[in-house]
Motif scaffolding. Structure first.
Motif, PDB file in Angstrom:
ATOM      1  N   LEU A   1       0.839  -1.202   0.000  1.00 34.25           N
ATOM      2  CA  LEU A   1       0.000   0.000   0.000  1.00 34.25           C
ATOM      3  C   LEU A   1       0.875   1.254   0.000  1.00 34.25           C
ATOM      4  CD1 LEU A   1      -2.848   1.253   0.191  1.00 34.25           C
ATOM      5  CD2 LEU A   1      -2.670   1.036   2.687  1.00 34.25           C
ATOM      6  N   ALA A   2       1.936   1.230   0.799  1.00 36.81           N
ATOM      7  CA  ALA A   2       2.879   2.353   0.805  1.00 36.81           C
ATOM      8  C   ALA A   2       3.538   2.496  -0.564  1.00 36.81           C
ATOM      9  CB  ALA A   2       3.936   2.142   1.888  1.00 36.81           C
ATOM     10  N   GLY A   3       3.899   1.373  -1.181  1.00 36.46           N
ATOM     11  CA  GLY A   3       4.516   1.407  -2.504  1.00 36.46           C
ATOM     12  C   GLY A   3       3.575   1.948  -3.562  1.00 36.46           C
ATOM     13  N   GLU A   4       2.328   1.538  -3.481  1.00 38.77           N
ATOM     14  CA  GLU A   4       1.327   2.009  -4.453  1.00 38.77           C
ATOM     15  C   GLU A   4       1.214   3.530  -4.437  1.00 38.77           C
ATOM     16  OE1 GLU A   4      -3.548   1.804  -5.096  1.00 38.77           O
ATOM     17  OE2 GLU A   4      -2.558   0.416  -3.695  1.00 38.77           O
ATOM     18  N   HIS A   5       1.134   4.100  -3.244  1.00 36.26           N
ATOM     19  CA  HIS A   5       0.974   5.552  -3.158  1.00 36.26           C
ATOM     20  C   HIS A   5       2.270   6.291  -3.482  1.00 36.26           C
ATOM     21  CE1 HIS A   5      -3.195   5.914  -1.817  1.00 36.26           C
ATOM     22  NE2 HIS A   5      -2.998   4.741  -1.250  1.00 36.26           N
ATOM     23  N   MET A   6       3.415   5.727  -3.124  1.00 33.08           N
ATOM     24  CA  MET A   6       4.683   6.337  -3.514  1.00 33.08           C
ATOM     25  C   MET A   6       4.784   6.375  -5.038  1.00 33.08           C
ATOM     26  SD  MET A   6       7.660   7.698  -2.603  1.00 33.08           S
ATOM     27  CE  MET A   6       8.347   7.153  -1.031  1.00 33.08           C
TER      28      MET A   6
ATOM     29  N   VAL B   1       8.058  11.970   0.916  1.00 33.04           N
ATOM     30  CA  VAL B   1       8.253  11.135   2.108  1.00 33.04           C
ATOM     31  C   VAL B   1       6.969  10.370   2.404  1.00 33.04           C
ATOM     32  CG1 VAL B   1       8.814  11.093   4.567  1.00 33.04           C
ATOM     33  CG2 VAL B   1       9.925  12.769   3.049  1.00 33.04           C
ATOM     34  N   VAL B   2       7.088   9.061   2.499  1.00 33.49           N
ATOM     35  CA  VAL B   2       5.981   8.191   2.883  1.00 33.49           C
ATOM     36  C   VAL B   2       6.380   7.465   4.159  1.00 33.49           C
ATOM     37  CG1 VAL B   2       4.678   6.113   2.273  1.00 33.49           C
ATOM     38  CG2 VAL B   2       5.034   7.906   0.572  1.00 33.49           C
ATOM     39  N   GLY B   3       5.511   7.493   5.147  1.00 33.86           N
ATOM     40  CA  GLY B   3       5.821   6.890   6.435  1.00 33.86           C
ATOM     41  C   GLY B   3       4.927   5.725   6.786  1.00 33.86           C
ATOM     42  N   PHE B   4       5.112   5.258   8.018  1.00 35.29           N
ATOM     43  CA  PHE B   4       4.335   4.139   8.550  1.00 35.29           C
ATOM     44  C   PHE B   4       4.077   4.412  10.021  1.00 35.29           C
ATOM     45  CE2 PHE B   4       3.308  -0.091   6.810  1.00 35.29           C
ATOM     46  CZ  PHE B   4       2.635  -0.624   7.890  1.00 35.29           C
ATOM     47  N   ASP B   5       2.870   4.071  10.484  1.00 37.05           N
ATOM     48  CA  ASP B   5       2.390   4.400  11.824  1.00 37.05           C
ATOM     49  C   ASP B   5       2.022   5.885  11.863  1.00 37.05           C
ATOM     50  OD1 ASP B   5       2.679   1.792  12.794  1.00 37.05           O
ATOM     51  OD2 ASP B   5       4.781   2.139  13.284  1.00 37.05           O
TER      52      ASP B   5
ATOM     53  N   VAL C   1      -5.832 -12.737  12.982  1.00 35.39           N
ATOM     54  CA  VAL C   1      -6.780 -11.631  12.977  1.00 35.39           C
ATOM     55  C   VAL C   1      -6.076 -10.435  12.326  1.00 35.39           C
ATOM     56  CG1 VAL C   1      -8.200 -10.074  14.348  1.00 35.39           C
ATOM     57  CG2 VAL C   1      -7.908 -12.451  15.077  1.00 35.39           C
ATOM     58  N   ASP C   2      -6.443 -10.121  11.090  1.00 33.10           N
ATOM     59  CA  ASP C   2      -5.836  -8.996  10.369  1.00 33.10           C
ATOM     60  C   ASP C   2      -6.624  -7.737  10.694  1.00 33.10           C
ATOM     61  OD1 ASP C   2      -4.682  -7.191   8.669  1.00 33.10           O
ATOM     62  OD2 ASP C   2      -5.328  -8.166   6.813  1.00 33.10           O
ATOM     63  N   THR C   3      -5.980  -6.807  11.383  1.00 33.91           N
ATOM     64  CA  THR C   3      -6.669  -5.587  11.808  1.00 33.91           C
ATOM     65  C   THR C   3      -6.604  -4.480  10.767  1.00 33.91           C
ATOM     66  OG1 THR C   3      -4.658  -4.971  13.009  1.00 33.91           O
ATOM     67  CG2 THR C   3      -6.405  -6.075  14.257  1.00 33.91           C
ATOM     68  N   GLY C   4      -5.944  -4.719   9.637  1.00 34.97           N
ATOM     69  CA  GLY C   4      -6.016  -3.792   8.514  1.00 34.97           C
ATOM     70  C   GLY C   4      -4.938  -2.728   8.483  1.00 34.97           C
ATOM     71  N   SER C   5      -4.815  -2.088   7.315  1.00 32.99           N
ATOM     72  CA  SER C   5      -3.902  -0.959   7.125  1.00 32.99           C
ATOM     73  C   SER C   5      -4.604   0.081   6.262  1.00 32.99           C
ATOM     74  CB  SER C   5      -2.594  -1.409   6.475  1.00 32.99           C
ATOM     75  OG  SER C   5      -2.830  -2.171   5.293  1.00 32.99           O
ATOM     76  N   PHE C   6      -4.259   1.370   6.476  1.00 33.47           N
ATOM     77  CA  PHE C   6      -5.033   2.454   5.897  1.00 33.47           C
ATOM     78  C   PHE C   6      -4.108   3.584   5.445  1.00 33.47           C
ATOM     79  CE2 PHE C   6      -7.053   0.268   9.383  1.00 33.47           C
ATOM     80  CZ  PHE C   6      -8.264  -0.142   8.852  1.00 33.47           C
ATOM     81  N   TRP C   7      -4.347   4.103   4.247  1.00 30.86           N
ATOM     82  CA  TRP C   7      -3.555   5.225   3.733  1.00 30.86           C
ATOM     83  C   TRP C   7      -4.099   6.536   4.286  1.00 30.86           C
ATOM     84  CZ3 TRP C   7       0.887   6.545   1.817  1.00 30.86           C
ATOM     85  CH2 TRP C   7       1.044   7.783   1.187  1.00 30.86           C
ATOM     86  N   VAL C   8      -3.184   7.400   4.716  1.00 33.57           N
ATOM     87  CA  VAL C   8      -3.556   8.696   5.277  1.00 33.57           C
ATOM     88  C   VAL C   8      -2.736   9.787   4.585  1.00 33.57           C
ATOM     89  CG1 VAL C   8      -3.700  10.100   7.366  1.00 33.57           C
ATOM     90  CG2 VAL C   8      -3.959   7.610   7.519  1.00 33.57           C
ATOM     91  N   ASP C   9      -3.415  10.816   4.103  1.00 32.20           N
ATOM     92  CA  ASP C   9      -2.732  11.999   3.583  1.00 32.20           C
ATOM     93  C   ASP C   9      -3.572  13.235   3.907  1.00 32.20           C
ATOM     94  OD1 ASP C   9      -4.794  12.034   1.702  1.00 32.20           O
ATOM     95  OD2 ASP C   9      -3.556  11.209   0.089  1.00 32.20           O
ATOM     96  N   SER C  10      -3.190  14.364   3.355  1.00 30.96           N
ATOM     97  CA  SER C  10      -3.867  15.603   3.713  1.00 30.96           C
ATOM     98  C   SER C  10      -5.335  15.621   3.290  1.00 30.96           C
ATOM     99  CB  SER C  10      -3.141  16.802   3.092  1.00 30.96           C
ATOM    100  OG  SER C  10      -3.108  16.685   1.676  1.00 30.96           O
ATOM    101  N   SER C  11      -5.692  14.765   2.327  1.00 33.32           N
ATOM    102  CA  SER C  11      -7.074  14.771   1.836  1.00 33.32           C
ATOM    103  C   SER C  11      -8.044  14.055   2.761  1.00 33.32           C
ATOM    104  CB  SER C  11      -7.132  14.129   0.437  1.00 33.32           C
ATOM    105  OG  SER C  11      -6.915  12.727   0.511  1.00 33.32           O
ATOM    106  N   ASN C  12      -7.539  13.152   3.606  1.00 26.62           N
ATOM    107  CA  ASN C  12      -8.464  12.366   4.449  1.00 26.62           C
ATOM    108  C   ASN C  12      -8.096  12.331   5.923  1.00 26.62           C
ATOM    109  OD1 ASN C  12      -6.250  10.643   4.505  1.00 26.62           O
ATOM    110  ND2 ASN C  12      -7.368   8.828   3.815  1.00 26.62           N
ATOM    111  N   ILE C  13      -7.050  13.065   6.303  1.00 27.52           N
ATOM    112  CA  ILE C  13      -6.545  12.944   7.674  1.00 27.52           C
ATOM    113  C   ILE C  13      -7.574  13.383   8.715  1.00 27.52           C
ATOM    114  CG2 ILE C  13      -5.477  15.235   7.803  1.00 27.52           C
ATOM    115  CD1 ILE C  13      -3.091  13.792   9.240  1.00 27.52           C
TER     116      ILE C  13
END
Length: 341
Positions: free
Chosen positions: A164-169, A268-272, A318-330
């Motif tokens: 997901l991080a790679g896709e957005h980068m 810059v793309v981060g995690f957490d 139990v996969d609790t998921g991952s979510f993309w966050v940027d200025s448009s949805n923060i």
């Protein structure tokens, strides 16, 4: 059960360690986040008399807001279910021996169940064998041990999250440019999978994006900043940098600031998603990040532990998921629930 490469001597050494939280690589003594051995409950061990069950949780550390959010979710579920938990972790995620001693101490006090997030997937195997001999069920969270004994694991699918991080980068770079990775671990499964998910995504679909360097900063923001500055000096045309956890990402942001680079010059793309990264997105220093659901991880871990104690069926993963966050949805309500400040 898989076998560890640890010798008997190393097992004895790990068991003999005192329960202390010494400051990671500098050797400087760091005050325990909780009195008496980094226990977030002030050193109290709890017990079945305080709740229906006694559950010991041993995390990877305390220095990131992520683990505080996991603890918060775990306590919320414990209160709901009427059980007692303790939540321990070393001062830094490099302190494998300290974490092993915490797991040893948990086994010795015979709780009804143990929750464990492994820093080293092999070093914990002999202690899992001891827990099995003692009849103590183990549920895992965030990262597992190379043992078949654990009932289940509650975590983010880190390969998916890395992709997901790679896709957005890739989208942000229009499919071309040089990219560097500052990862938090080449041993722990989360570091390995977040790196590999990102790299594999680029290799599979974006041949014009070149990953020029991968370095490891142990999740320490100071080390990660130094690594990022070195990468940027070696590659003045660097288009993007990816940090695989909170400390890695904050280190990259700090490096950009210290070098006086304009926001957006390096993507810059981060995690957490601690406060520093939230601020970096709002200021434009960071393009976006992948957040987990740490409170959800804590809740599911306690819920799984209770089910294991009571002999109920538990989902293996139990996969609790991952979510993309940027200025448009923060500021979206659903995203805000996944952030921790």
């Amino acid at each position: 059960m898989k076998h560890s490469r640890l010798t008997l001597l190393s097992i004895v050494a790990a068991t003999a360690l005192t329960l202390s939280a010494c400051g990671g690589d500098s050797g400087e003594l760091v005050e325990d986040p909780g009195a008496e051995g980094n226990n977030a409950n002030g050193g109290e061990t709890g017990g079945a008399e305080d709740g229906k069950y006694d559950i010991a949780l041993v995390s990877k550390g305390f220095q990131h807001q992520f683990w505080q959010a996991v603890q918060s979710g775990a306590q919320e579920k414990a209160d709901e279910l009427g059980v007692t938990i303790t939540f321990d972790g070393p001062a830094a995620e490099t302190e494998i021996d300290a974490q092993l001693q915490m797991l040893t101490s948990a086994i010795e006090r015979q709780p009804d169940a143990i929750g464990y997030a492994a820093l080293d997937p092999e070093a914990c195997v002999p202690l899992y064998e001891r827990a099995e001999e003692a009849g103590i069920p183990i549920v895992e969270f965030d990262a597992g041990c190379d043992s078949d004994y654990a009932v289940n694991i509650s975590k983010t699918d880190s390969l998916v999250a890395g992709a997901l991080a790679g896709e957005h980068m890739a989208e942000l770079l229009d499919g071309q440019g040089k990219v560097g990775i500052v990862s938090h671990s080449q041993i722990n499964s989360t570091g390995v999978e977040r790196r590999d998910g990102f790299v594999n995504f680029m290799e599979d679909g974006y041949p014009d994006i070149e990953i020029v360097d991968v370095q490891y900063g142990d999740g320490d923001h100071l080390k990660s900043a130094d690594i990022a500055k070195t990468m940027l000096a070696a590659h003045p045309d660097m288009a993007g940098l990816y940090g695989t956890n909170e400390g890695s990402a904050i280190g990259i942001v700090n490096a950009i600031t210290e070098l006086g680079l304009e926001p957006g010059k390096v993507t810059v793309v981060g995690f957490d998603s601690g406060q520093a990264q939230i601020d970096a997105i709002k200021s434009g220093l960071m393009a976006g990040l992948v957040t987990q659901d740490p409170a959800g991880i804590g809740r599911y871990t306690v819920e799984s532990a209770v089910k294991a104690i009571e002999g109920e069926d538990v989902e293996p993963v139990v996969d609790t998921g991952s979510f993309w966050v940027d200025s448009s949805n923060i500021d979206d309500e659903d995203i805000q629930a996944m952030l921790y400040e």
